[in-house]
Design an enzyme around this catalytic site. Structure first.
Site, PDB file in Angstrom:
ATOM      1  N   HIS A   1     -68.877  46.730 -61.678  1.00  0.00           N
ATOM      2  CA  HIS A   1     -69.310  47.162 -63.012  1.00  0.00           C
ATOM      3  C   HIS A   1     -68.930  48.623 -63.173  1.00  0.00           C
ATOM      4  O   HIS A   1     -69.326  49.466 -62.377  1.00  0.00           O
ATOM      5  CB  HIS A   1     -70.810  46.985 -63.199  1.00  0.00           C
ATOM      6  CG  HIS A   1     -71.274  47.380 -64.576  1.00  0.00           C
ATOM      7  ND1 HIS A   1     -71.337  46.484 -65.627  1.00  0.00           N
ATOM      8  CD2 HIS A   1     -71.668  48.584 -65.079  1.00  0.00           C
ATOM      9  CE1 HIS A   1     -71.756  47.101 -66.710  1.00  0.00           C
ATOM     10  NE2 HIS A   1     -71.966  48.386 -66.408  1.00  0.00           N
ATOM     11  N   CYS A   2     -68.170  48.933 -64.216  1.00  0.00           N
ATOM     12  CA  CYS A   2     -67.676  50.291 -64.423  1.00  0.00           C
ATOM     13  C   CYS A   2     -68.384  50.919 -65.618  1.00  0.00           C
ATOM     14  O   CYS A   2     -68.183  50.489 -66.755  1.00  0.00           O
ATOM     15  CB  CYS A   2     -66.165  50.276 -64.655  1.00  0.00           C
ATOM     16  SG  CYS A   2     -65.474  51.927 -64.942  1.00  0.00           S
ATOM     17  N   PRO A   3     -69.210  51.948 -65.404  1.00  0.00           N
ATOM     18  CA  PRO A   3     -69.879  52.594 -66.540  1.00  0.00           C
ATOM     19  C   PRO A   3     -68.915  53.327 -67.456  1.00  0.00           C
ATOM     20  O   PRO A   3     -69.228  53.561 -68.623  1.00  0.00           O
ATOM     21  CB  PRO A   3     -70.862  53.559 -65.862  1.00  0.00           C
ATOM     22  CG  PRO A   3     -70.282  53.816 -64.509  1.00  0.00           C
ATOM     23  CD  PRO A   3     -69.598  52.547 -64.113  1.00  0.00           C
TER      24      PRO A   3
ATOM     25  N   ASN B   1     -68.153  50.819 -69.766  1.00  0.00           N
ATOM     26  CA  ASN B   1     -69.368  50.108 -70.193  1.00  0.00           C
ATOM     27  C   ASN B   1     -69.142  48.600 -70.156  1.00  0.00           C
ATOM     28  O   ASN B   1     -69.543  47.880 -71.072  1.00  0.00           O
ATOM     29  CB  ASN B   1     -69.785  50.546 -71.602  1.00  0.00           C
ATOM     30  CG  ASN B   1     -71.183  50.082 -71.964  1.00  0.00           C
ATOM     31  OD1 ASN B   1     -72.047  49.951 -71.101  1.00  0.00           O
ATOM     32  ND2 ASN B   1     -71.401  49.811 -73.247  1.00  0.00           N
ATOM     33  N   ASN B   2     -68.539  48.146 -69.086  1.00  0.00           N
ATOM     34  CA  ASN B   2     -68.182  46.736 -68.982  1.00  0.00           C
ATOM     35  C   ASN B   2     -67.957  46.390 -67.525  1.00  0.00           C
ATOM     36  O   ASN B   2     -67.713  47.271 -66.687  1.00  0.00           O
ATOM     37  CB  ASN B   2     -66.917  46.455 -69.789  1.00  0.00           C
ATOM     38  CG  ASN B   2     -66.744  44.988 -70.120  1.00  0.00           C
ATOM     39  OD1 ASN B   2     -67.554  44.154 -69.749  1.00  0.00           O
ATOM     40  ND2 ASN B   2     -65.656  44.658 -70.808  1.00  0.00           N
TER      41      ASN B   2
END
Length: 346
Positions: free
Chosen positions: A149-151, A154-155
């Site tokens: 999960h990559c902030p 945001n996905n």
């Protein structure tokens, strides 16, 4: 009486706290669970902030380039060099914007309710999971071929947007290197009057910024032949500040994002995701204890792994053009089942 009470308390204790499968790792995970919840909540709430930050920083680099870098290059560079610079710069910018937008807006893929060949049941979703599918505790759903999960987007990075995410990293890293090269001569001429060594150029501008904060403009700038300070106008000070800001921002992004890009490139070469990397390390250790050798069943070799990942394998009808130019083609397969390499084993 006290004996019975002691036996009862002991029974309650072992009923609530004893676990035959408890290990040090299990206890550590349990103790850190509140911290994990906090980090997940922060990642979920801060996602839009990170996307806004990336957009604003990228926009600032582009605006500064057009406002301060390009006019200087047009005045001092030859026409062929400036033309090549413009072509490469706009090609990189187009790919950066396209792949970032697609990485943010494209769903990584979620498994359907009916899976033909599930490998396990998700403990959170209580639904069958296809191979290479993992549950994202931030998005609260299972993701096909989940990487992480990559902030910053945001996905989740998964089956359908993994290529967009990685190519964004590649083009953004290349773009920051391109800006550093384009700005270098201007950067050096402002602070040294001529082109100097690269590493020495990293010291004086920082000192100059602090001098400008506490001294009037006449103390800031280079000197003329009589060793007298050159008084800079407000516009010249503004130009030097933004040029310095752009140069150091791009250097920082190059090192940070470049390292991430190299790491993911190594994983792609082995047909692994970030999650599978940790799983496979443990599996290698387990197989080694049994006297066997672990082979990643999804790996078809260096070049074929890259072709599959980029969606340009033989028979796809696509070529390297679909990598060098923006392309919205979907990855190979549906993410629910995977072709596995066959090997002869002893």
């Amino acid at each position: 009486m006290f004996g019975r009470l002691g036996d009862t308390c002991s029974l309650w204790y072992w009923t609530f706290f004893h676990n035959h499968f408890a290990t040090s790792s299990y206890i550590a995970d349990t103790l850190f669970e509140p911290l994990f919840w906090l980090l997940e909540a922060i990642a979920k709430k801060a996602g839009p902030i990170f996307v806004t930050l990336v957009t604003l920083l990228t926009t600032s680099v582009v605006v500064i380039f057009y406002s301060y870098i390009l006019p200087w290059n047009a005045a001092y560079w030859s026409t062929p060099a400036l033309t090549i610079n413009l072509i490469i710069g706009h090609w990189l910018l187009l790919n950066i914007v396209f792949h970032y937008y697609m990485a943010v807006t494209t769903s990584p893929g979620v498994p359907p309710s009916n899976v033909d060949s599930p490998v396990s049941i998700c403990k959170s979703c209580i639904v069958p999971k296809p191979p290479r599918t993992h549950h994202c505790s931030v998005c609260k759903k299972c993701v096909l071929k989940m990487d992480h999960h990559c902030p910053w987007i945001n996905n989740c990075v998964g089956h359908y947007n993994h290529r967009y995410f990685y190519l964004f990293c590649v083009y953004m890293s290349s773009g920051t290197i391109f800006v550093c090269i384009s700005i270098y001569n201007q950067f050096m001429s402002y602070f040294y009057g001529s082109v100097g060594t690269f590493f020495s150029s990293l010291i004086f501008p920082i000192v100059s910024i602090f001098i400008a904060a506490y001294k009037p403009p006449e103390y800031f700038g280079s000197t003329d032949s009589s060793n007298m300070p050159i008084i800079l106008t407000t516009e010249e000070l503004r130009t030097r500040f933004w040029v310095t800001y752009e140069f150091f921002l791009c250097i920082a992004v190059t090192f940070a994002l470049g390292t991430l890009t190299v790491w993911h490139g190594m994983l792609i070469s082995k047909a692994e995701t970030s999650i599978e990397k940790h799983i496979n390390v443990k599996e290698k250790e387990r197989m080694s204890e049994l006297g066997a050798t672990f082979k990643n069943p999804y790996s078809f070799g260096f070049f074929e792994n890259w072709k599959i990942f980029l969606g340009i394998e033989v028979g796809s009808g696509r070529s390297i053009r679909h990598v060098l130019l923006p392309s919205a083609h979907k990855p190979t397969g549906d993410g629910k089942s995977w072709r596995m390499s066959t090997r002869k084993t002893d």
